[in-house]
Design an enzyme around this catalytic site. Structure first.
Site, short mmCIF file in Angstrom:
data_model
loop_
_atom_site.label_atom_id
_atom_site.label_comp_id
_atom_site.label_asym_id
_atom_site.label_seq_id
_atom_site.Cartn_x
_atom_site.Cartn_y
_atom_site.Cartn_z
N SER A 141 0.84 -1.19 0.00
CA SER A 141 0.00 0.00 0.00
C SER A 141 0.87 1.24 0.00
CB SER A 141 -0.90 0.02 1.24
OG SER A 141 -1.57 1.26 1.36
N TYR A 154 -1.79 -0.56 10.46
CA TYR A 154 -1.87 -0.86 9.03
C TYR A 154 -0.61 -0.41 8.30
CZ TYR A 154 -3.68 -1.11 4.28
OH TYR A 154 -3.86 -1.40 2.95
#
Length: 260
Positions: A141, A154
């Site tokens: 990501s 995350y």
């Protein structure tokens, strides 16, 4: 990368980017091994795929559970199946609070986003190395480029995944095995559907899948998109820590755990 008549293992295949990738790759006559939690969605997807030279397979499994990862990998190994491409796409977002950390939830997030990837690579890499050919593709990501507000868990999991993949690439460089990292920005998926805050440069899962497949065909070792958001994310790494903190500390509306 040859994307015709390949055997591709794809995790996180039941929705979002994974589902769109499965549809695109099957049109190239690839045999797909689809893995996700929701069996009914996998069954539905298999019926939509273009046929391959051998039947597509699917396994419903919670990859955050190490025993489930082991079960799927053993079944494939016992069947003598060694994927040509490992596309390790499964992941989950978080909802991080610095003053109320849910350690159990953070452990589950790392189990799925990071350790399930390592487990699958550990199972299949020796056979790929013996064959001296294959590709390992992981979905990271843009949120892994630098620490993000309200997303410590995350961002950390995706940063760990990206650096692990980059290091693994160096170790496998002369063994005929390539390692790619996919770093998406905001993509319209079930993970982002309920959010009310503005998600800059939001794109459809269909468009994201096309960008990824094009990058795979060109053997790009890192595929990051959309262009403007990825440019900003990469540029942020050159900011001094104090400047970055002043810029980002109050941007809790942008929760980059949904950059996937």
């Amino acid at each position: 990368m040859q994307l015709t008549d390949q055997t591709i293992l794809l995790t996180g295949a039941s929705s979002g980017i994974g589902r769109e990738l499965a549809l695109v790759l099957s049109r190239n006559r690839c045999r797909l091994i689809l893995i996700a939690r929701r069996r009914h969605l996998l069954e539905k997807l298999v019926h939509e795929l273009s046929p391959a030279s051998q039947p597509h397979l699917f396994y419903d499994a919670d990859l955050a559970d190490s025993t489930e990862v082991d079960r799927v990998c053993r079944n494939l190994s016992d069947a003598g199946i060694v994927p040509d491409i490992l596309f390790l796409n499964a992941g989950m977002g978080g909802d991080f609070s610095a003053l109320d950390m849910d350690l159990q939830k953070i452990e589950k997030l790392f189990s799925l986003n990071f350790f399930s990837v390592l487990r699958m690579i550990k199972y299949f890499l020796p056979a790929m190395a013996d064959r001296r050919w294959g590709w390992i593709v992981v979905t990271s990501s843009l949120a892994g480029y630098r620490g993000m507000p309200a997303a410590a868990d995350y961002s950390a999991s995706k940063s760990a995944l990206s650096v692990f993949a980059e290091s693994l690439r160096l170790d496998l460089w002369d063994m005929g095995i390539g390692v790619m990292v996919i770093s998406p920005g905001f993509v319209r998926t079930p993970m982002t559907a309920d959010h009310r805050f503005k998600m800059p440069f939001l794109m459809s899962a269909q468009k994201a899948a096309k960008i990824i497949v094009r990058g795979l065909q060109r053997e790009k070792l890192e595929i990051h998109f959309p262009y403007r958001l990825s440019l900003l994310a990469r540029a942020s790494r050159f900011l001094p820590a104090s400047a970055y903190a002043r810029l980002m500390h109050n941007r809790r509306k942008l929760q980059p755990q949904d950059l996937s």
